[in-house]
Structure formats: C-alpha cells, structure tokens
Write a protein that holds these residues in place. Structure first.
Motif, short mmCIF file in Angstrom:
data_model
loop_
_atom_site.label_atom_id
_atom_site.label_comp_id
_atom_site.label_asym_id
_atom_site.label_seq_id
_atom_site.Cartn_x
_atom_site.Cartn_y
_atom_site.Cartn_z
N UNK A 1 -14.26 -12.16 42.63
CA UNK A 1 -13.72 -11.29 43.73
C UNK A 1 -14.72 -11.31 44.93
N UNK A 2 -14.21 -10.55 46.10
CA UNK A 2 -15.03 -10.38 47.47
C UNK A 2 -16.26 -10.11 47.15
N UNK A 3 -17.31 -10.86 47.71
CA UNK A 3 -18.96 -10.67 47.95
C UNK A 3 -19.33 -10.82 46.37
N UNK A 4 -18.86 -11.37 45.51
CA UNK A 4 -19.30 -11.84 44.09
C UNK A 4 -19.22 -13.31 44.00
N UNK A 5 -20.02 -13.85 42.92
CA UNK A 5 -20.14 -15.25 42.84
C UNK A 5 -18.98 -15.51 41.55
N UNK A 6 -18.43 -16.65 41.98
CA UNK A 6 -17.59 -16.99 40.52
C UNK A 6 -18.52 -18.17 39.93
N UNK A 7 -18.56 -17.79 38.56
CA UNK A 7 -19.45 -18.75 37.86
C UNK A 7 -18.49 -19.56 37.03
N UNK A 8 -18.48 -20.78 36.96
CA UNK A 8 -17.77 -21.78 36.50
C UNK A 8 -18.13 -21.77 34.72
N UNK A 9 -17.29 -22.22 34.07
CA UNK A 9 -17.48 -22.58 32.57
C UNK A 9 -16.74 -23.92 32.33
N UNK A 10 -17.26 -24.45 31.30
CA UNK A 10 -16.67 -25.60 30.81
C UNK A 10 -15.23 -25.63 30.75
N UNK A 11 -14.76 -24.72 30.15
CA UNK A 11 -13.21 -24.60 30.00
C UNK A 11 -12.14 -24.65 31.43
N UNK B 1 -25.76 -27.68 32.58
CA UNK B 1 -25.89 -26.98 33.64
C UNK B 1 -24.75 -25.77 33.87
N UNK B 2 -23.67 -26.47 33.44
CA UNK B 2 -22.38 -25.49 33.60
C UNK B 2 -22.35 -24.41 32.55
N UNK B 3 -22.67 -24.80 31.23
CA UNK B 3 -23.07 -23.93 30.17
C UNK B 3 -23.75 -22.72 30.45
N UNK B 4 -25.04 -23.04 31.28
CA UNK B 4 -26.29 -22.01 31.42
C UNK B 4 -25.43 -21.21 32.67
N UNK B 5 -24.41 -21.59 33.05
CA UNK B 5 -24.08 -20.69 34.31
C UNK B 5 -24.50 -20.97 35.65
N UNK B 6 -25.07 -22.00 35.77
CA UNK B 6 -25.66 -22.70 37.19
C UNK B 6 -24.86 -22.90 38.02
N UNK B 7 -23.55 -23.48 37.74
CA UNK B 7 -22.63 -23.83 38.76
C UNK B 7 -21.85 -22.72 39.38
N UNK B 8 -21.91 -22.32 40.49
CA UNK B 8 -21.36 -21.25 41.08
C UNK B 8 -20.60 -21.48 42.44
N UNK B 9 -19.80 -20.37 42.92
CA UNK B 9 -19.10 -20.47 44.12
C UNK B 9 -19.38 -19.11 44.84
N UNK B 10 -19.73 -19.03 46.08
CA UNK B 10 -20.02 -17.86 46.56
C UNK B 10 -19.28 -17.72 47.87
N UNK B 11 -18.41 -16.84 47.79
CA UNK B 11 -17.60 -16.73 49.01
C UNK B 11 -18.28 -16.25 50.16
N UNK B 12 -17.75 -16.50 51.44
CA UNK B 12 -18.45 -15.89 52.67
C UNK B 12 -18.37 -14.55 52.46
N UNK B 13 -19.10 -13.80 53.43
CA UNK B 13 -19.09 -12.43 53.27
C UNK B 13 -17.96 -11.49 53.73
N UNK B 14 -17.46 -10.73 52.89
CA UNK B 14 -16.46 -9.97 53.32
C UNK B 14 -14.98 -10.68 53.30
N UNK B 15 -15.10 -11.86 52.87
CA UNK B 15 -13.83 -12.45 52.84
C UNK B 15 -13.36 -12.72 51.42
N UNK B 16 -11.80 -12.77 51.31
CA UNK B 16 -11.05 -12.88 50.41
C UNK B 16 -9.75 -13.69 50.75
N UNK B 17 -8.77 -13.46 49.72
CA UNK B 17 -7.51 -14.35 50.03
C UNK B 17 -6.82 -14.13 51.24
#
Length: 199
Positions: A1-11, A65-81
């Motif tokens: 969601x906005x202003x929160x990281x997306x943490x990728x999983x193997x699945x 790295x993925x299993x440990x939760x290291x791969x992440x995406x950070x949206x730009x501040x106050x941005x969303x779909x």
C-alpha cells in the motif's frame, strides 16, 4: 500500500520446471520499474542504504535473499495506483528465473499495485495575528484566515476538508463563543463584553 514496502516472496515469481525436484534458486532483474525503487534490504532496516538499490538490469537475487525478505519495492512517497493513470497498475518490472543451473531466457513481468491510504489534512495560517477592537461585533469572521489542504494531489480531487477542531485556547475568557475554523478557512469568534487582551 501507499508509503509501505512490498516484500517479495518466492511464490510471487510463479516458478515451474519440468524437473520436479527443481526449485527457484535465483531471480535475475531484466527490466526496472518506471516508478518507485526496487532494492535488496540486506540489513533489514527498511531503508535504502548505499549499494542496496537495484539501478541496473542483470542483477541476480538469490533464493536465500528472497526467503529472508530482502527483496523489496518501495513506492515513491504519497503515490499509489491513482498517481499516474487512474485504474491502472502502479508500475512493473521484468525478471527471469533460474533453477540454479540455468536461467529461463524469457522475461516475465511483475506487476505492482499500490493501494492508496488517506493522508492527514493540513492547513497553513495566512493571517496569524489578528487585531480587533473591543466590543467590535463586526470584526468576525476573518475570511481566509487559513488555507486548508485535504492531502496530496491525488486526494485533493475527490476529498474536502469538512472541519477543524480548535483546542488549547489560552485566555478564553476574552471570548464568549469560539474560536472556530470552517471548511473555507474562515476564523470566527464572538468577543466577550468589555474584554481586551491576547488570546
């Protein structure tokens, strides 16, 4: 969601292999997102430190790295779909998968959606110090005392500030009613009879 990281999983990478015993062992980034930042949060602090952002294609990210939760995406501040093209995905990036021996040569696309959150409204006082005469009933309301902001630009179009709550009024005995601020930013109050001083 906005202003929160997306943490990728193997699945998330939908790995499949004709060899039943093979698993996803690596992901290779082959296309970068047009918005936001993809990074390897190897220290787990949720911040993009020096050397962690993926700024070029060809970067390999291990299963560990993925299993440990290291791969992440950070949206730009106050941005969303809704920030770019309404009712579309926020951004995407391309990747290939590996079973540890070979990379599949076909690029896949990871689509990223960022749900909006409601940001707090704010206001800017445009006329902070107001002087009125004692017992002057015509002195109020003070038009345009504050400029109200419903939030970032993606919220301004469909939200309005309905009211503000005024609290911690010092020397309130100088007033018989108020103060209050309406949705237009107008300041209103009624002076107490024969009273003077500073509120």
């Amino acid at each position: 969601q906005e202003d929160a990281d997306c943490v990728f999983q193997v699945s998330d990478f939908n790995f499949g292999d004709v060899d039943a015993d093979d698993e996803l062992e690596e992901v290779r980034i082959t296309g970068l997102p047009a918005a936001g930042r993809l990074y390897e949060d190897n220290d787990g602090n949720g911040a993009i430190d020096a050397g962690e952002e993926i700024t070029a294609t060809g970067v390999d990210v291990s299963r560990a790295q993925i299993v440990s939760g290291a791969l992440k995406f950070k949206p730009d501040a106050d941005e969303n779909n809704q920030s770019a093209t309404p009712n579309s995905a926020y951004t995407d990036f391309n990747f290939q998968v590996s079973d540890g021996a070979n990379f599949n040569g076909t690029d896949r696309t990871m689509t990223i959606n960022v749900d909006p959150v409601n940001d707090e409204p704010s206001f800017t006082v445009t006329n902070a110090n107001v002087t009125v005469n004692e017992d002057d009933a015509s002195a109020t309301p003070i038009t345009g005392w504050a400029t109200l902001d419903a939030g970032p630009s993606d919220e301004d179009a469909n939200q309005d500030v309905e009211r503000y709550i005024v609290s911690n009024v010092s020397n309130g005995a100088l007033l018989s009613t108020g103060p209050s601020i309406d949705a237009n930013g107008d300041l209103d109050f009624t002076l107490a009879a024969d009273a003077n001083g500073t509120v």
